[in-house]
Scaffold this motif. Structure first.
Motif, PDB file in Angstrom:
ATOM      1  N   ASP A  76       0.810  -1.225   0.000  1.00 54.30           N
ATOM      2  CA  ASP A  76       0.000   0.000   0.000  1.00 54.30           C
ATOM      3  C   ASP A  76       0.837   1.265   0.000  1.00 54.30           C
ATOM      4  N   CYS A  77       2.008   1.167   0.580  1.00 57.77           N
ATOM      5  CA  CYS A  77       2.890   2.328   0.657  1.00 57.77           C
ATOM      6  C   CYS A  77       3.154   2.927  -0.721  1.00 57.77           C
ATOM      7  N   GLN A  78       3.297   2.075  -1.717  1.00 58.40           N
ATOM      8  CA  GLN A  78       3.634   2.556  -3.058  1.00 58.40           C
ATOM      9  C   GLN A  78       2.582   3.536  -3.578  1.00 58.40           C
ATOM     10  N   GLN A  79       1.324   3.247  -3.320  1.00 55.31           N
ATOM     11  CA  GLN A  79       0.269   4.139  -3.790  1.00 55.31           C
ATOM     12  C   GLN A  79       0.323   5.479  -3.062  1.00 55.31           C
ATOM     13  N   LYS A  80       0.702   5.452  -1.789  1.00 57.95           N
ATOM     14  CA  LYS A  80       0.870   6.717  -1.050  1.00 57.95           C
ATOM     15  C   LYS A  80       1.970   7.561  -1.688  1.00 57.95           C
ATOM     16  N   LEU A  81       3.049   6.902  -2.057  1.00 54.68           N
ATOM     17  CA  LEU A  81       4.160   7.610  -2.693  1.00 54.68           C
ATOM     18  C   LEU A  81       3.709   8.221  -4.020  1.00 54.68           C
ATOM     19  N   ILE A  82       2.986   7.425  -4.799  1.00 52.92           N
ATOM     20  CA  ILE A  82       2.506   7.885  -6.099  1.00 52.92           C
ATOM     21  C   ILE A  82       1.554   9.066  -5.932  1.00 52.92           C
ATOM     22  N   ASP A  83       0.626   8.935  -4.995  1.00 50.70           N
ATOM     23  CA  ASP A  83      -0.353  10.003  -4.782  1.00 50.70           C
ATOM     24  C   ASP A  83       0.328  11.299  -4.353  1.00 50.70           C
ATOM     25  N   TRP A  84       1.325  11.159  -3.502  1.00 49.04           N
ATOM     26  CA  TRP A  84       1.995  12.364  -3.015  1.00 49.04           C
ATOM     27  C   TRP A  84       2.712  13.089  -4.158  1.00 49.04           C
ATOM     28  N   LEU A  85       3.390  12.329  -5.008  1.00 48.49           N
ATOM     29  CA  LEU A  85       4.126  12.961  -6.112  1.00 48.49           C
ATOM     30  C   LEU A  85       3.191  13.619  -7.119  1.00 48.49           C
ATOM     31  N   HIS A  86       1.993  13.065  -7.275  1.00 48.56           N
ATOM     32  CA  HIS A  86       1.035  13.685  -8.192  1.00 48.56           C
ATOM     33  C   HIS A  86       0.531  15.026  -7.663  1.00 48.56           C
ATOM     34  N   SER A  87       0.664  15.244  -6.365  1.00 54.31           N
ATOM     35  CA  SER A  87       0.079  16.451  -5.759  1.00 54.31           C
ATOM     36  C   SER A  87       1.103  17.471  -5.309  1.00 54.31           C
ATOM     37  N   ASN A  88       2.386  17.157  -5.452  1.00 56.06           N
ATOM     38  CA  ASN A  88       3.399  18.033  -4.853  1.00 56.06           C
ATOM     39  C   ASN A  88       4.532  18.367  -5.805  1.00 56.06           C
ATOM     40  N   THR A  89       5.300  19.369  -5.414  1.00 60.69           N
ATOM     41  CA  THR A  89       6.492  19.783  -6.155  1.00 60.69           C
ATOM     42  C   THR A  89       7.721  19.385  -5.353  1.00 60.69           C
ATOM     43  N   VAL A  90       8.750  18.893  -6.053  1.00 63.25           N
ATOM     44  CA  VAL A  90       9.989  18.479  -5.386  1.00 63.25           C
ATOM     45  C   VAL A  90      11.140  19.369  -5.852  1.00 63.25           C
ATOM     46  N   ASP A  91      11.897  19.895  -4.903  1.00 60.30           N
ATOM     47  CA  ASP A  91      13.078  20.690  -5.251  1.00 60.30           C
ATOM     48  C   ASP A  91      14.256  19.756  -5.495  1.00 60.30           C
ATOM     49  N   THR A  92      14.954  19.947  -6.608  1.00 59.23           N
ATOM     50  CA  THR A  92      16.048  19.047  -6.975  1.00 59.23           C
ATOM     51  C   THR A  92      17.232  19.838  -7.522  1.00 59.23           C
ATOM     52  N   VAL A  93      18.271  19.107  -7.908  1.00 63.37           N
ATOM     53  CA  VAL A  93      19.444  19.743  -8.502  1.00 63.37           C
ATOM     54  C   VAL A  93      19.152  20.323  -9.878  1.00 63.37           C
ATOM     55  N   VAL A  94      18.018  19.929 -10.469  1.00 61.04           N
ATOM     56  CA  VAL A  94      17.636  20.523 -11.755  1.00 61.04           C
ATOM     57  C   VAL A  94      16.450  21.465 -11.597  1.00 61.04           C
ATOM     58  N   GLY A  95      16.225  21.910 -10.370  1.00 57.73           N
ATOM     59  CA  GLY A  95      15.151  22.859 -10.104  1.00 57.73           C
ATOM     60  C   GLY A  95      13.909  22.175  -9.563  1.00 57.73           C
ATOM     61  N   PRO A  96      12.836  22.944  -9.332  1.00 54.56           N
ATOM     62  CA  PRO A  96      11.600  22.356  -8.823  1.00 54.56           C
ATOM     63  C   PRO A  96      10.915  21.522  -9.906  1.00 54.56           C
ATOM     64  N   LEU A  97      10.416  20.350  -9.517  1.00 51.45           N
ATOM     65  CA  LEU A  97       9.746  19.475 -10.472  1.00 51.45           C
ATOM     66  C   LEU A  97       8.325  19.186 -10.014  1.00 51.45           C
ATOM     67  N   LYS A  98       7.398  19.239 -10.976  1.00 52.34           N
ATOM     68  CA  LYS A  98       6.061  18.718 -10.715  1.00 52.34           C
ATOM     69  C   LYS A  98       5.560  18.067 -11.996  1.00 52.34           C
ATOM     70  N   TRP A  99       4.551  17.179 -11.873  1.00 52.07           N
ATOM     71  CA  TRP A  99       4.175  16.313 -12.983  1.00 52.07           C
ATOM     72  C   TRP A  99       2.685  16.342 -13.267  1.00 52.07           C
ATOM     73  N   ASP A 100       2.329  15.983 -14.502  1.00 49.91           N
ATOM     74  CA  ASP A 100       0.913  15.818 -14.825  1.00 49.91           C
ATOM     75  C   ASP A 100       0.522  14.364 -14.549  1.00 49.91           C
ATOM     76  N   ALA A 101      -0.699  13.993 -14.912  1.00 50.22           N
ATOM     77  CA  ALA A 101      -1.206  12.658 -14.578  1.00 50.22           C
ATOM     78  C   ALA A 101      -0.426  11.537 -15.248  1.00 50.22           C
ATOM     79  N   THR A 102       0.264  11.840 -16.354  1.00 46.76           N
ATOM     80  CA  THR A 102       1.010  10.796 -17.065  1.00 46.76           C
ATOM     81  C   THR A 102       2.463  10.700 -16.611  1.00 46.76           C
ATOM     82  N   GLY A 103       2.864  11.561 -15.677  1.00 43.27           N
ATOM     83  CA  GLY A 103       4.247  11.548 -15.215  1.00 43.27           C
ATOM     84  C   GLY A 103       5.152  12.468 -16.004  1.00 43.27           C
TER      85      GLY A 103
END
Lengths: 295, 409
Positions: free
Chosen positions: B346-373
């Motif tokens: 079940d944890c995997q779906q939590k991870l997926i859901d969180w990434l669909h709703s949030n922005t992540v700061d990285t070495v290539v700048g802030p990243l966010k995704w649409d429904a297809t990734g």
């Protein structure tokens, strides 16, 4: 409708490319003529020569053309050893088929060793004159392409002279035509074949160096060259050096001109269309190929 | 964006709560997940041999740097170390499927991350989806990746191929009428990535009224670029755009110079950012543009740490492939910390859901995704200026002003 300028430019480019193809293909047709050997590794040796030229220039600071002083005799020697030590051991009955396998293995080994020695990083020789060109009736002629064409012309003329005007050349052509008959008149066909093979690989040293002047090289590049070169020697008539030269010029020109209406993807199919047409219509080849009548 | 400190505190609290909960259950079965101090095992199949071996090894280094840097800072979820399990898929699509089946089904890794190239990402993402696993990948940018219907996939880069040049398109179309380029020539390798970059720009420029005068596609095995260059030179476009990988970009640039063609703008994907590029074309690099997902000089916070520590670990600075691997790790780490778990199930779906709703700061700048990734950003644009390649767009990341028209080759 392409402009006259583009058409003429494409003709110039096609002839220069055809000259390079002729140089690259000459050795290949010799191998088949001499021993009925299908030398898949020929283009791998071309890339090896290109890397040696690059190494000469990049690491030793010498003009890559000067590497020929070393690579031509070196490749000649390698050719003699390859023929005498390896190919001559193949049984005559299965020689042609087995030579595909053995030279394929050699090609893979060369590719692997190049990857090991030089890494997969793609290299290009840096020359002051690498992008230089001059105008010829409105078209540009690149200096490095002209040098490659010049190397082709000189090498092929030398090869032709050797084959037609020297005792060794006569012996080699006799061996090509009919090995047993040549032996009957006193020619040492084994030795002649060895030297003939060395000659073919020597042309690979020249061809590879010419190639290195105007292309980016990497270990697996030889797979992109062996197909067109095989097509050229079939169209030209197996064993015929003049045939290979004529076919190379014709196909190089055709490829260049066809790119105008058809683009690069379809233009390169001209080699395989020509190969198919040759085998279907005139299997002995369109130029000089009396020899091929025997197959 | 939650601060790292607050996120860590939240994770600690959650971890403590879980521990207490387990104690209250009298040591009951934990459902197969790792305990609070077990390593988090991350499974990866990479092309360590075969056609993609060089970028594959680069991505491997990126993952290894991520694991080491993260572990040196205490790991994830309050102390769990990252452990990598890397298999070699030999650049083979069938092998990559077998590898991920093994990693997920047999080795029971906690997480999986992606291999290199669209050709390997698509089959491996399918395996991951069948197991319900989160699948963050470092280098599958072609459109094909995003029309498979994957729900679990996230491409850890600023943009897909079609959007690499967005910043440049905006810049050019904003120029006044007398300065804007009017004609463009395109030459692209018949490859989903290379073609995607060039055609993405083409689509936007054509929509903005810039005319296409040459549109060439060449196969990957093209050895002679003279005729392609001749068509471009004959048409005399203001601008030339190459959808290139490396050797093709180099060969085309040299061929154009041999024909004495001088554009006002020259843009090529990938080739200009290769360390060998300047050497290959004899330092006639001035003014050449290229989109890039990564630069050692990019001003993003975690990038400084990455460059410094990667260099210490491997003895040289990171390039794009290493950064792609590292970015993937950063994305996964952010999801793990936020969801408070890392195991299969079940944890995997939590991870997926969180990434669909949030922005992540990285070495290539802030990243966010649409429904297809698909990432919703655009690549930085770099330009060769004064013997070095510098970021010129977007404005907030730039190191130098964009030079237009371009100096002579």
């Amino acid at each position: 409708m392409p402009s006259g300028g583009l058409l003429f430019q494409s003709i110039i480019l096609g002839l220069l490319l055809g000259g390079l193809y002729a140089l690259l293909a000459a050795g290949l047709t010799l191998y088949f003529g001499i021993m009925r050997v299908v030398m898949i590794a020929h283009s791998a040796f071309l890339i090896l020569a290109a890397y040696l030229a690059w190494w000469t220039n990049d690491r030793l600071g010498i003009d890559p053309l000067l590497s020929l002083v070393v690579t031509v005799p070196l490749f000649f020697g390698a050719g003699v050893l390859l023929q005498r030590g390896l190919l001559s051991r193949l049984r005559p009955a299965t020689l042609t088929m087995m030579s595909v396998l053995i030279t394929f293995a050699i090609a893979l080994m060369i590719e692997g060793l190049l990857g090991y020695a030089f890494t997969g990083t793609q290299r290009r020789i840096q020359l002051g004159y690498g992008t230089a060109s001059f105008e010829l009736f409105g078209a540009r002629v690149a200096v490095v392409k002209l040098i490659a064409f010049g190397l082709a012309a000189v090498s092929l003329a030398a090869l032709y002279t050797l084959m037609k005007r020297t005792q060794f050349g006569w012996a080699l052509r006799a061996t090509i035509q009919h090995r047993d008959a040549a032996r009957l008149v006193g020619i040492d066909t084994e030795r002649t074949a060895g030297f003939g093979f060395g000659l073919g690989l020597a042309t690979a040293a020249v061809g590879g160096t010419a190639l290195s002047l105007d292309t980016t090289i990497y270990p697996s590049l030889h797979w992109h060259w062996i197909g067109p070169l095989m097509a050229i020697i079939v169209v030209g008539g197996l064993g015929s050096v003049p045939g290979a030269a004529a076919a190379a010029l014709l196909l190089g020109l055709a490829q260049s001109l066809l790119q105008i209406p058809m683009g690069a993807t379809w233009a390169q199919t001209v080699f395989y269309v020509a190969l198919f047409a040759t085998l279907a219509v005139r299997p002995q080849g369109f130029f000089g190929g009396r020899l091929a009548q025997r197959f | 964006m939650r601060s790292p400190a607050r996120r860590t505190t939240g994770a600690l609290v959650l971890s403590a709560a879980l521990t207490l909960g387990l104690a209250a259950c009298g040591g009951g079965d934990d459902g197969g997940g790792g305990g609070s101090d077990d390593p988090i095992v991350v499974g990866i199949s990479l092309p360590l041999t075969g056609d993609f071996s060089e970028p594959g090894k680069g991505v491997q280094e990126g993952y290894e740097a991520w694991a080491k840097i993260t572990n040196d800072k205490g790991g994830l979820l309050g102390g769990r170390k990252i452990e990598l399990k890397i298999l070699d898929d030999q650049s083979n699509a069938d092998r990559v499927v077998a590898d991920y089946e093994q990693l997920i089904g047999s080795d029971q890794v906690d997480l999986v991350v992606g291999p290199f190239s669209t050709r390997l990402v698509v089959p491996s993402a399918r395996v991951a989806q069948e197991y319900g696993m989160l699948f963050v990948e470092p280098a599958g940018a072609a459109a094909e990746v995003f029309n498979q219907g994957f729900k679990n996939l996230f491409y850890a880069a600023p943009a897909v191929a079609d959007d690499h040049y967005n910043h440049l398109a905006e810049y050019l179309l904003a120029l006044p009428a007398g300065e804007k380029p009017e004609t463009v020539a395109y030459a692209a390798m018949d490859d989903p990535f290379a073609q995607g970059t060039a055609y993405g720009l083409k689509k936007k420029l054509e929509a903005g009224g810039v005319k296409t005068v040459v549109d060439e596609v060449y196969p990957p095995n093209t050895t002679d670029f003279g005729s392609i260059a001749a068509k471009i030179a004959a048409a005399k476009p203001d601008m030339v755009v190459g959808g290139s990988q490396y050797q093709d970009g180099v060969n085309l640039i040299v061929a154009l110079q041999q024909l004495n063609y001088q554009p006002k703008l020259a843009a090529f994907s990938t080739a200009p950012t290769n360390p060998e590029f300047a050497k290959a074309i004899g330092n006639k690099t001035e003014g050449i543009l290229s989109p890039t997902g990564y630069s050692q000089d990019a001003p993003y916070e975690s990038n400084k740490e990455f460059v410094e520590k990667f260099t210490a670990q491997f003895g040289r600075a990171p390039e794009e492939d290493q950064a792609n691997g590292y970015t993937t790790g950063q994305v996964v780490a952010a999801a793990v910390e936020a969801a408070g778990c890392a195991e299969q199930g079940d944890c995997q779906q939590k991870l997926i859901d969180w990434l669909h709703s949030n922005t992540v700061d990285t070495v290539v700048g802030p990243l966010k995704w649409d429904a297809t990734g698909k990432p919703q950003g655009a690549h930085m644009i770099q330009q060769w200026v004064g013997d070095d390649i510098k970021i010129v767009l977007p404005a907030d990341a730039k190191e130098a002003d964009l030079v237009y028209p371009k100096p002579a080759w």
